[in-house]
Write a protein that holds these residues in place. Structure first.
Motif, PDB file in Angstrom:
ATOM      1  N   ASP A 156       1.065  -1.193  -0.378  1.00  0.00           N
ATOM      2  CA  ASP A 156       0.813   0.256   0.144  1.00  0.00           C
ATOM      3  C   ASP A 156       1.102   1.334   0.220  1.00  0.00           C
ATOM      4  O   ASP A 156       0.499   2.139  -0.779  1.00  0.00           O
ATOM      5  N   LEU A 157       1.394   1.343   0.585  1.00  0.00           N
ATOM      6  CA  LEU A 157       2.590   2.454   0.593  1.00  0.00           C
ATOM      7  C   LEU A 157       4.102   2.077   0.797  1.00  0.00           C
ATOM      8  O   LEU A 157       4.400   0.440   1.710  1.00  0.00           O
ATOM      9  N   ALA A 158       4.887   3.001   0.531  1.00  0.00           N
ATOM     10  CA  ALA A 158       6.678   2.430   0.649  1.00  0.00           C
ATOM     11  C   ALA A 158       7.888   3.921   2.394  1.00  0.00           C
ATOM     12  O   ALA A 158       6.633   5.010   1.454  1.00  0.00           O
ATOM     13  N   ALA A 159       7.954   3.376   1.980  1.00  0.00           N
ATOM     14  CA  ALA A 159       8.866   4.707   3.002  1.00  0.00           C
ATOM     15  C   ALA A 159      10.330   4.505   3.302  1.00  0.00           C
ATOM     16  O   ALA A 159      10.665   3.161   3.084  1.00  0.00           O
ATOM     17  N   PRO A 160      10.924   5.088   3.525  1.00  0.00           N
ATOM     18  CA  PRO A 160      12.644   4.852   3.725  1.00  0.00           C
ATOM     19  C   PRO A 160      12.654   3.361   5.038  1.00  0.00           C
ATOM     20  O   PRO A 160      11.979   3.566   5.573  1.00  0.00           O
ATOM     21  N   GLY A 161      13.468   2.570   5.083  1.00  0.00           N
ATOM     22  CA  GLY A 161      14.075   1.422   5.067  1.00  0.00           C
ATOM     23  C   GLY A 161      14.726   1.553   6.152  1.00  0.00           C
ATOM     24  O   GLY A 161      15.819   0.406   6.648  1.00  0.00           O
ATOM     25  N   ALA A 162      15.979   2.441   6.027  1.00  0.00           N
ATOM     26  CA  ALA A 162      17.077   2.730   6.804  1.00  0.00           C
ATOM     27  C   ALA A 162      17.071   3.707   7.662  1.00  0.00           C
ATOM     28  O   ALA A 162      16.232   4.965   7.490  1.00  0.00           O
ATOM     29  N   GLY A 163      16.697   3.197   8.944  1.00  0.00           N
ATOM     30  CA  GLY A 163      16.629   4.100   9.982  1.00  0.00           C
ATOM     31  C   GLY A 163      18.107   3.543  11.054  1.00  0.00           C
ATOM     32  O   GLY A 163      18.485   3.128  11.288  1.00  0.00           O
ATOM     33  N   LEU A 164      17.582   4.889  12.205  1.00  0.00           N
ATOM     34  CA  LEU A 164      18.481   4.854  13.375  1.00  0.00           C
ATOM     35  C   LEU A 164      17.895   5.242  14.724  1.00  0.00           C
ATOM     36  O   LEU A 164      17.208   5.690  14.911  1.00  0.00           O
ATOM     37  N   GLY A 165      18.336   4.056  15.410  1.00  0.00           N
ATOM     38  CA  GLY A 165      17.445   3.281  16.083  1.00  0.00           C
ATOM     39  C   GLY A 165      18.142   3.289  17.925  1.00  0.00           C
ATOM     40  O   GLY A 165      19.546   3.496  17.768  1.00  0.00           O
ATOM     41  N   ILE A 166      17.331   4.275  18.285  1.00  0.00           N
ATOM     42  CA  ILE A 166      18.256   4.635  20.034  1.00  0.00           C
ATOM     43  C   ILE A 166      18.390   3.283  20.690  1.00  0.00           C
ATOM     44  O   ILE A 166      17.365   2.117  20.880  1.00  0.00           O
ATOM     45  N   ALA A 167      19.126   3.070  21.353  1.00  0.00           N
ATOM     46  CA  ALA A 167      19.633   1.760  22.806  1.00  0.00           C
ATOM     47  C   ALA A 167      18.709   2.046  23.863  1.00  0.00           C
ATOM     48  O   ALA A 167      18.105   2.862  23.574  1.00  0.00           O
ATOM     49  N   PRO A 168      18.180   0.987  24.379  1.00  0.00           N
ATOM     50  CA  PRO A 168      17.288   0.670  25.171  1.00  0.00           C
ATOM     51  C   PRO A 168      17.788   1.459  26.415  1.00  0.00           C
ATOM     52  O   PRO A 168      17.272   1.932  27.566  1.00  0.00           O
ATOM     53  N   ARG A 169      19.398   1.734  26.302  1.00  0.00           N
ATOM     54  CA  ARG A 169      19.563   2.264  27.533  1.00  0.00           C
ATOM     55  C   ARG A 169      20.724   3.300  26.634  1.00  0.00           C
ATOM     56  O   ARG A 169      21.406   3.311  25.924  1.00  0.00           O
ATOM     57  N   GLY A 170      20.424   4.706  27.739  1.00  0.00           N
ATOM     58  CA  GLY A 170      22.142   5.498  26.760  1.00  0.00           C
ATOM     59  C   GLY A 170      21.604   6.151  26.056  1.00  0.00           C
ATOM     60  O   GLY A 170      20.276   6.486  25.347  1.00  0.00           O
ATOM     61  N   SER A 171      22.502   6.918  25.631  1.00  0.00           N
ATOM     62  CA  SER A 171      22.288   8.186  24.213  1.00  0.00           C
ATOM     63  C   SER A 171      22.186   7.364  23.011  1.00  0.00           C
ATOM     64  O   SER A 171      22.398   8.403  21.511  1.00  0.00           O
ATOM     65  N   GLY A 172      22.753   6.628  22.822  1.00  0.00           N
ATOM     66  CA  GLY A 172      23.370   6.190  21.278  1.00  0.00           C
ATOM     67  C   GLY A 172      22.626   5.479  20.673  1.00  0.00           C
ATOM     68  O   GLY A 172      21.367   5.268  21.179  1.00  0.00           O
ATOM     69  N   HIS A 173      23.100   5.188  19.132  1.00  0.00           N
ATOM     70  CA  HIS A 173      21.926   4.077  18.559  1.00  0.00           C
ATOM     71  C   HIS A 173      22.636   3.612  17.618  1.00  0.00           C
ATOM     72  O   HIS A 173      23.641   2.798  18.102  1.00  0.00           O
ATOM     73  N   TYR A 174      22.333   2.730  17.262  1.00  0.00           N
ATOM     74  CA  TYR A 174      21.954   1.487  16.295  1.00  0.00           C
ATOM     75  C   TYR A 174      21.253   1.225  14.966  1.00  0.00           C
ATOM     76  O   TYR A 174      20.828   2.207  14.669  1.00  0.00           O
ATOM     77  N   ARG A 175      22.606   1.129  14.126  1.00  0.00           N
ATOM     78  CA  ARG A 175      21.590   1.027  12.639  1.00  0.00           C
ATOM     79  C   ARG A 175      19.952  -0.654  12.532  1.00  0.00           C
ATOM     80  O   ARG A 175      21.070  -1.079  13.476  1.00  0.00           O
ATOM     81  N   ILE A 176      19.499   0.724  12.154  1.00  0.00           N
ATOM     82  CA  ILE A 176      18.578  -1.053  11.871  1.00  0.00           C
ATOM     83  C   ILE A 176      17.957  -0.651  10.070  1.00  0.00           C
ATOM     84  O   ILE A 176      17.745   0.520  10.154  1.00  0.00           O
ATOM     85  N   GLY A 177      17.029  -1.551   9.739  1.00  0.00           N
ATOM     86  CA  GLY A 177      16.284  -1.577   8.895  1.00  0.00           C
ATOM     87  C   GLY A 177      15.502  -1.960   7.949  1.00  0.00           C
ATOM     88  O   GLY A 177      14.831  -2.933   8.391  1.00  0.00           O
ATOM     89  N   GLY A 178      14.787  -2.541   6.948  1.00  0.00           N
ATOM     90  CA  GLY A 178      13.898  -3.033   6.088  1.00  0.00           C
ATOM     91  C   GLY A 178      12.704  -2.153   6.097  1.00  0.00           C
ATOM     92  O   GLY A 178      11.905  -1.677   6.862  1.00  0.00           O
ATOM     93  N   ALA A 179      11.347  -3.247   5.912  1.00  0.00           N
ATOM     94  CA  ALA A 179       9.773  -2.813   6.038  1.00  0.00           C
ATOM     95  C   ALA A 179       9.614  -2.464   7.720  1.00  0.00           C
ATOM     96  O   ALA A 179       8.629  -0.956   7.763  1.00  0.00           O
TER      97      ALA A 179
END
Length: 387
Positions: A248-271
Motif C-alpha cells: 500500500d505504501l513505501a517509506a525509507p527502510g534505513a533507520g537510526l534506532g535509539i538504544a534501550p539504555r543510554g543516548s547511543g544509536h544502532y543501525r536498523i533497516g527493512g520493512a
C-alpha cells in the motif's frame, strides 16, 4: 478477513532514483558509524558506543520538522507490537506507558532492543546532544511484547498482542513482525482493531523463505484492513516482497534506532523501519485531523504519497510524503491528487487535549454551526413573506 491476500492490490514499489538523488547519501555520524542492532538471542542489548548527531537520510527525506508547527502528535497513542519498549531510554523519557506482555505483566522494558529502536523512530523526544527526534515527538508509546526469549512470535501471540493494544486505547498499532499463517484468530484480532477505529500499520514480510526464494506473504500485512508498508533504500530500490502480497505504501527502510539504555544509536533497516516511519506520520495526521476515521487517515497517507513506477497517487505503493499527508487539502475517493495547503496555519503553543477530546469539540462546534445555518434560513424565508 481470512484469505485476504487475494483481495489486496498487487504491485511493487517501483524505483525512486530521482528522489534518492535529490536527497543524497545518508548523513554520517558525528562520532563514527553506529553499529547494527545486535540480534543475538539470549543476551540483552546494551548501550551503543556511538551517538549520531547529524540528521540521517530518512529524516532528511521525510522532513517531519515541516509538519511540527502544525502538529507533533500530541494526544495520539501508538502501540508498538514487538519486543517491548524501554522506558529507561532517555529519548523516550515520559513517553512510554506500562504496556502489556502477552504472557502477563508490563512491557516497558526491552531486552532485544528492537521495539525501543522502532519506538524511537516514531516518537523520540529531542534531547541535548542525543541525536534527532522521532517523527511525532509528542505522541505516546504503548509497548506490547509478543516475542519470546528467542525473539520469535507466533500467530497466537501476535493476535493476543493486537487485542491488548486495542483494549488499551491505541490510536495507531504498529506491527513490525509478521507471520506467514493467516489464522482466523489473527484475522479477528485485526478486524476488532479496525472496528474500534484504530489504524493498523504492518510491515510486509521482506525475508526470503527457507528455500532462499522470494519472501512469503506475511500477516497481518496481508489482510485488506491493514496498511501494508514496504521499504525503499537510498538508491531507490524497493525491498523484496511476495509478488501477490501487495504493498500500500513505501517509506525509507534505513533507520537510526535509539538504544534501550543510554543516548547511543544502532543501525536498523527493512520493512519494519519503513512501517515505523509510516506509523509516526499517521500519528501526526490523527493529531492534526482528529475527526478523521482510521480509513480516512489511511486514505490520506496513500493518496498524498509520491507516485512511482507509473502508478497513480496512492496506488501500487507510492512513497510516503509526510508533510502532504498532514497539510494537504482533504483527499476524497476518486479525486485527482490534491495540492498542499499554502501559507501558515495557527501554531499550537502548548500540547493540546487528547484526540478524543478534540473529536468531541469538533462535534459540538459542528452542531452549533448547523443551528446557526438553520436560524439564518428561517430568517431569510420570513423576510420573503408578503407583508
Amino acid at each position: 478477513m481470512t484469505g485476504g491476500a487475494g483481495r489486496r492490490r498487487a504491485g511493487s514499489v517501483g524505483t525512486l532514483v530521482a528522489v534518492a538523488v535529490l536527497v543524497g547519501s545518508p548523513a554520517g555520524a558525528a562520532d563514527g558509524e553506529p553499529p547494527p542492532l545486535p540480534a543475538t538471542a539470549g543476551s540483552c542489548v546494551g548501550p551503543s558506543p556511538v551517538t549520531v548527531r547529524e540528521t540521517p537520510w530518512a529524516l532528511r527525506l521525510l522532513d517531519p520538522q515541516s509538519s511540527w508547527p502544525l502538529t507533533r502528535g500530541a494526544g495520539v497513542v501508538v502501540a508498538v507490537v514487538d519486543s517491548g519498549v524501554s522506558a529507561a531510554a532517555p529519548a523516550l523519557a515520559g513517553a512510554v506507558r506500562a504496556g502489556a506482555d502477552v504472557t502477563g505483566g508490563r512491557a516497558d522494558s526491552d531486552c532485544a532492543g528492537r521495539g525501543t529502536a522502532l519506538a524511537g523512530i516514531v516518537a523520540a523526544r529531542p534531547t541535548a546532544g542525543g541525536g534527532p527526534a522521532g517523527i511525532a515527538p509528542d505522541a505516546e508509546i504503548l509497548p506490547v511484547r509478543i516475542t519470546d526469549a528467542n525473539r520469535r512470535t507466533s500467530p497466537a501471540r501476535l493476535a493476543t498482542g493486537i487485542r491488548l493494544a486495542t483494549t488499551a486505547g491505541a490510536d495507531v498499532i504498529l506491527v513490525a513482525t509478521g507471520v506467514t499463517t493467516a489464522t482466523p484468530d489473527l484475522a479477528d484480532a485485526v478486524r476488532a482493531a479496525v472496528d474500534r477505529d484504530i489504524l493498523v500499520v504492518a510491515a510486509v514480510t521482506d525475508r526470503g523463505g527457507d528455500d532462499g526464494g522470494d519472501p512469503p506473504v506475511g500477516y497481518p500485512a496481508g489482510f485488506p484492513g491493514v496498511l501494508a508498508v514496504n521499504a525503499v533504500g537510498v538508491d531507490g530500490t524497493a525491498g523484496p516482497v511476495a509478488a501477490d502480497a501487495g504493498t500500500d505504501l513505501a517509506a525509507p527502510g534505513a533507520g537510526l534506532g535509539i538504544a534501550p539504555r543510554g543516548s547511543g544509536h544502532y543501525r536498523i533497516g527493512g520493512a519494519a523501519v519503513a512501517a515505523a516511519y509510516v506509523a509516526g506520520v499517521a500519528a501526526l495526521v490523527r493529531a492534526y485531523h482528529p475527526g478523521l476515521s482510521q480509513a480516512e487517515v489511511r486514505a490520506r497517507l496513500e493518496r498524498t504519497a509520491i507516485p512511482v513506477g507509473g502508478s497513480t497517487r496512492g496506488v501500487g505503493g507510492g512513497t510516503l510524503d509526510a508533510y502532504a499527508a498532514v497539510a494537504a487539502l482533504a483527499p476524497r475517493q476518486g479525486d485527482p491528487p490534491v495540492p498542499v495547503a499554502a501559507g501558515p496555519v495557527v501554531v499550537p503553543t502548548a500540547p493540546g487535549p487528547s484526540r478524543a477530546a478534540r473529536v468531541a469539540g469538533l462535534t459540538v462546534l459542528g452542531a452549533f454551526v448547523v443551528t446557526l445555518l438553520a436560524a439564518a434560513t428561517l430568517t431569510r424565508r420570513g423576510s420573503r413573506r408578503p407583508g
